[in-house]
Structures are given as structure tokens and as C-alpha cells.
Design an enzyme around this catalytic site. Structure first.
Site, PDB file in Angstrom:
ATOM      1  N   ASP A 137     -33.305  76.012  -5.398  1.00 59.39           N
ATOM      2  CA  ASP A 137     -34.501  76.318  -6.181  1.00 59.39           C
ATOM      3  C   ASP A 137     -35.363  75.062  -6.246  1.00 59.39           C
ATOM      4  OD1 ASP A 137     -33.015  74.788  -7.865  1.00 59.39           O
ATOM      5  OD2 ASP A 137     -32.920  76.230  -9.512  1.00 59.39           O
ATOM      6  N   LYS A 159     -30.253  30.623   5.545  1.00 59.30           N
ATOM      7  CA  LYS A 159     -29.445  31.726   6.074  1.00 59.30           C
ATOM      8  C   LYS A 159     -29.889  33.054   5.453  1.00 59.30           C
ATOM      9  CE  LYS A 159     -24.656  32.857   7.082  1.00 59.30           C
ATOM     10  NZ  LYS A 159     -24.272  32.375   8.409  1.00 59.30           N
ATOM     11  N   TYR A 198     -28.827  37.203  -3.983  1.00 60.68           N
ATOM     12  CA  TYR A 198     -29.050  35.898  -4.623  1.00 60.68           C
ATOM     13  C   TYR A 198     -28.602  34.804  -3.678  1.00 60.68           C
ATOM     14  CZ  TYR A 198     -29.479  38.157  -9.181  1.00 60.68           C
ATOM     15  OH  TYR A 198     -29.886  38.931 -10.231  1.00 60.68           O
TER      16      TYR A 198
HETATM   17  N1  COA Z   1     -26.793  33.424   0.530  1.00 59.24           N
HETATM   18  C1  COA Z   1     -26.898  32.921   1.776  1.00 59.24           C
HETATM   19  N2  COA Z   1     -25.848  32.527   2.508  1.00 59.24           N
HETATM   20  C2  COA Z   1     -24.638  32.640   1.945  1.00 59.24           C
HETATM   21  C3  COA Z   1     -24.455  33.152   0.658  1.00 59.24           C
HETATM   22  C4  COA Z   1     -25.594  33.569  -0.062  1.00 59.24           C
HETATM   23  N3  COA Z   1     -25.495  34.066  -1.298  1.00 59.24           N
HETATM   24  N4  COA Z   1     -23.127  33.154   0.367  1.00 59.24           N
HETATM   25  C5  COA Z   1     -22.515  32.643   1.423  1.00 59.24           C
HETATM   26  N5  COA Z   1     -23.397  32.330   2.379  1.00 59.24           N
HETATM   27  C6  COA Z   1     -23.151  31.769   3.716  1.00 59.24           C
HETATM   28  C7  COA Z   1     -22.335  30.479   3.665  1.00 59.24           C
HETATM   29  O1  COA Z   1     -23.173  29.368   3.503  1.00 59.24           O
HETATM   30  C8  COA Z   1     -21.656  30.513   5.002  1.00 59.24           C
HETATM   31  O2  COA Z   1     -22.602  30.143   5.963  1.00 59.24           O
HETATM   32  P1  COA Z   1     -22.164  29.410   7.359  1.00 59.24           P
HETATM   33  O3  COA Z   1     -21.128  30.286   8.007  1.00 59.24           O
HETATM   34  O4  COA Z   1     -23.433  29.307   8.148  1.00 59.24           O
HETATM   35  O5  COA Z   1     -21.606  28.075   6.933  1.00 59.24           O
HETATM   36  C9  COA Z   1     -21.367  32.009   5.217  1.00 59.24           C
HETATM   37  O6  COA Z   1     -22.337  32.678   4.426  1.00 59.24           O
HETATM   38  C10 COA Z   1     -19.980  32.426   4.768  1.00 59.24           C
HETATM   39  O7  COA Z   1     -19.784  32.062   3.433  1.00 59.24           O
HETATM   40  P2  COA Z   1     -18.325  31.849   2.801  1.00 59.24           P
HETATM   41  O8  COA Z   1     -17.718  30.622   3.399  1.00 59.24           O
HETATM   42  O9  COA Z   1     -17.572  33.116   2.931  1.00 59.24           O
HETATM   43  O10 COA Z   1     -18.660  31.640   1.283  1.00 59.24           O
HETATM   44  P3  COA Z   1     -18.945  30.254   0.514  1.00 59.24           P
HETATM   45  O11 COA Z   1     -17.631  29.673   0.062  1.00 59.24           O
HETATM   46  O12 COA Z   1     -19.870  29.385   1.301  1.00 59.24           O
HETATM   47  O13 COA Z   1     -19.750  30.796  -0.750  1.00 59.24           O
HETATM   48  C11 COA Z   1     -20.115  31.738  -2.883  1.00 59.24           C
HETATM   49  C12 COA Z   1     -19.172  31.661  -1.698  1.00 59.24           C
HETATM   50  C13 COA Z   1     -19.645  32.790  -3.844  1.00 59.24           C
HETATM   51  C14 COA Z   1     -20.159  30.371  -3.568  1.00 59.24           C
HETATM   52  C15 COA Z   1     -21.538  32.104  -2.322  1.00 59.24           C
HETATM   53  O14 COA Z   1     -21.436  33.376  -1.711  1.00 59.24           O
HETATM   54  C16 COA Z   1     -22.680  32.047  -3.296  1.00 59.24           C
HETATM   55  O15 COA Z   1     -23.141  30.975  -3.627  1.00 59.24           O
HETATM   56  N6  COA Z   1     -23.189  33.217  -3.700  1.00 59.24           N
HETATM   57  C17 COA Z   1     -24.342  33.302  -4.558  1.00 59.24           C
HETATM   58  C18 COA Z   1     -23.996  32.954  -5.968  1.00 59.24           C
HETATM   59  C19 COA Z   1     -25.158  33.198  -6.859  1.00 59.24           C
HETATM   60  O16 COA Z   1     -26.302  33.079  -6.462  1.00 59.24           O
HETATM   61  N7  COA Z   1     -24.865  33.532  -8.113  1.00 59.24           N
HETATM   62  C20 COA Z   1     -25.889  33.836  -9.069  1.00 59.24           C
HETATM   63  C21 COA Z   1     -26.233  35.282  -9.127  1.00 59.24           C
HETATM   64  S1  COA Z   1     -24.912  36.290  -9.717  1.00 59.24           S
END
Ligand code: COA
Ligand code: MG
Length: 290
Positions: free
Chosen positions: A270, A20, A9
Site C-alpha cells: 500500500d 591516509k 574520525y
Molecule cells: N584514520 C586514518 N588512518 C588510520 C586510522 C584512522 N582513524 N586508524 C588507523 N589508521 C591507519 C594506520 O595509521 C595504519 O596506517 P599504515 O598501514 O599506513 O601505517 C593503518 O591504518 C592500520 O592501522 P592499525 O595499525 O591497525 O591501527 P593503529 O594502531 O595505527 O591505530 C587506533 C589504532 C585505534 C589508535 C586508530 O585507529 C585511531 O586513532 N582511530 C581514531 C581514534 C579517534 O579518532 N577517536 C576519536 C573519535 S571516537
């Protein structure tokens, strides 16, 4: 048959994350308009999702969008805008009956006919996540041939049941097991629950292996950290492949000699064991070709 091991997601209102996500080699990328997006950003997310689906290169990942639930005011606006971007599939949360899927099926069919696209091109994936969803599972599975997969939604199910979530997932085990069984009966892929913990990798690894053992083909993931560990858990290991090749070779040889069961390294082989080995090798081939 396609691979749906890591189902990622990415929030629909976050252009950077969508961009990304397209590069992370997840089997599926699902741009989310539902729970990852606040109410005030719904409109923006819908437009961003449609734009990115139409213009970004998702590589080999399946291009999916999770729209808002049928009971919400966003459902129809989401559907109308998203369908124009011709995603590979639309993910619908909180599906509780066959009628909703049939309604969307009709909507997509009219769109495909108008655009002269193959009927059935846009797949449907249903999230099974309320008590009513489980009670009506059979009719949901049989609602439309457009349905490709079911997703197990543990967190919303806990709300629906009034259950308390634990790390063991014991409180949702019956439903988790039930969903994979119904999916198999209708030849649908089953995608397992989200692991909210994206820092401690041993937790998701155990959970993913458990899902694979139950028969799930993949798992929902929410963070880049989780992708490769999940893909690995849902892929046969080199040792498993080697063993399966041996089983197939020995069994086929003995079948030719008129034997239905043989012993191999102290274990019975089997027909079901042979079929499990064949299934594993088919999956390994699919992964090699991916
Ligand atoms: N998709 C794409 N990229 C993602 C991502 C995702 N789900 N989650 C994190 N990233 C990216 C970040 O943007 C960051 O990129 P960068 O290094 O280029 O800046 C990198 O991965 C590292 O992320 P991090 O800093 O560890 O996490 P965060 O604080 O940015 O995000 C969450 C944490 C939980 C908010 C995030 O992972 C997220 O939004 N997840 C999806 C939530 C979702 O869709 N929920 C609904 C379904 S259950
Ligand atoms: Mg949910």
C-alpha cells in the site's frame, strides 16, 4: 541530500592518519581535535587540522573537523583557527542547548559575510551525548537551519548516566532510538554510535545493520577496517533494489487503475510500502552517483 554512511574520525595531531583518511573513500572524514588528542597536543592538532583542510585533497569525502566542547578553553581557539580553513562542516561535541549552536551560527555567519561566502556554507553537526542533550533535544534540533546532522555519542552518554556499557548496547537503546526520531522530525541526518572493536568485523556488522534498521543514515568509524562494512550495511542490497523496483512498478500500474492496495507475492503493498520502496531507490541512486 548527501551520503553520510561511514563517518571516519582521524586524530588531528597525526599527519599520516589524516593523509591516509583522505584516500579511504569514507563518506565523511572528521579530523578530531577532541578525544583523540591529548591536552598537550591540542595546539599542534588545531594547526595541523587547519593546514590539512586547506591543502589536502579529501576527494568526495565531506571535510569535517570535530572541535573541543563548548565548556572547554579550547573551544574558541579551535573555532577561530578552523573556520579560516573553510571546512564543509564543524562537528561540536557535548551540545546541550540551542544557545550554543545559535552562538556558533552567528559566528560563522559573520565570517561568511566578511569573506563574501554564501551564508550557511559551513554546516554544523552536533554530538548528542549527555543526559541534558537528550532532555533538550527538540530545541537543539530547531536551533539553526545550519544544523545538518546529529551524532549519537554512546560512550559519553554512559558517563553522564552512570550506565555500564555492554556489547548489547541495551543500556543506551532508549536514547539511540530517541535521537533518530528527533532527527527525522527535523529532517536531520542521524549518525550512529562508534564500535570500539575494530578487529572483529562481525560485531560492527551486526551493530551497523541494527542502526540502519532504526533509521540511522550512517555510523561513526575509527579505523579503516570499518569503512566498507559500514558503507555496505547502510546501502540497499541488489535484492532490495530489485524488490523495490518491482513494488514501484506494480503499485504505480495499479494506482492508475484506481487501486490503493495490492498483493505482491503474498504481501500487502500500500502507500507506506510504496513510499519505503521509493525512498530506498532514491538512496540507491545517490550511492550510484557517489
Ligand atoms: N584514520 C586514518 N588512518 C588510520 C586510522 C584512522 N582513524 N586508524 C588507523 N589508521 C591507519 C594506520 O595509521 C595504519 O596506517 P599504515 O598501514 O599506513 O601505517 C593503518 O591504518 C592500520 O592501522 P592499525 O595499525 O591497525 O591501527 P593503529 O594502531 O595505527 O591505530 C587506533 C589504532 C585505534 C589508535 C586508530 O585507529 C585511531 O586513532 N582511530 C581514531 C581514534 C579517534 O579518532 N577517536 C576519536 C573519535 S571516537
Ligand atoms: Mg564523546
Amino acid at each position: 541530500m548527501r551520503l553520510r554512511r561511514a563517518f571516519l574520525y582521524t586524530p588531528g595531531d597525526d599527519l599520516h592518519k589524516i593523509e591516509k583518511a583522505c584516500t579511504l573513500k569514507a563518506d565523511c572524514v572528521c579530523v578530531d581535535l577532541e578525544d583523540a588528542v591529548s591536552f598537550s597536543h591540542k595546539e599542534e592538532a588545531r594547526l595541523t587540522a587547519a593546514h590539512t583542510l586547506g591543502t589536502f585533497d579529501f576527494g568526495k569525502s565531506e571535510r569535517l573537523v570535530r572541535i573541543n566542547a563548548p565548556s572547554t578553553s579550547c573551544f574558541m581557539p579551535d573555532l577561530r583557527i578552523i573556520v579560516d580553513a573553510i571546512p564543509d562542516g564543524i562537528v561540536i561535541p557535548k551540545i546541550e542547548d540551542a544557545e550554543t549552536l545559535q552562538y556558533v551560527d552567528g559566528f560563522l555567519e559573520a565570517f561568511e559575510a566578511k569573506k563574501e561566502l554564501p551564508i550557511g556554507l559551513i554546516r554544523l553537526i552536533a554530538i548528542i551525548e549527555t543526559a541534558r542533550s537528550f532532555v533538550n533535544l527538540r530545541e537543539i534540533c530547531e536551533a539553526t537551519s545550519r544544523l545538518a546532522a546529529l551524532i549519537f555519542g554512546a560512550e559519553d552518554l554512559a558517563v553522564s548516566l552512570g550506565a555500564r556499557r555492554t556489547a548489547s548496547n541495551r543500556e543506551v537503546f532508549y536514547a539511540r532510538s530517541q535521537m533518530v526520531l528527533y532527527a527525522a522530525a527535523s529532517n536531520l541526518d542521524a549518525i550512529d554510535l562508534v564500535c570500539n572493536n575494530y578487529r572483529e568485523m562481525d560485531i560492527i556488522q551486526i551493530e551497523a545493520l541494527e542502526g540502519a534498521q532504526l533509521g540511522y543514515c550512517g555510523k561513526q568509524v575509527i579505523h579503516p577496517n570499518q569503512i566498507s562494512i559500514v558503507q555496505k550495511a547502510f546501502s540497499p542490497t541488489p535484492e532490495e533494489i530489485k524488490k523495490a523496483q518491482q513494488i514501484v512498478m506494480e503499485y504505480e500500474q495499479h494506482m492508475g487503475d484506481g487501486k490503493g492496495a495490492i498483493g505482491l507475492q503474498g504481501k500487502l503493498v500500500d502507500m507506506p510500502v510504496y513510499r519505503q520502496a521509493k525512498q530506498l531507490l532514491e538512496k540507491a541512486d545517490l550511492i550510484t552517483a557517489w
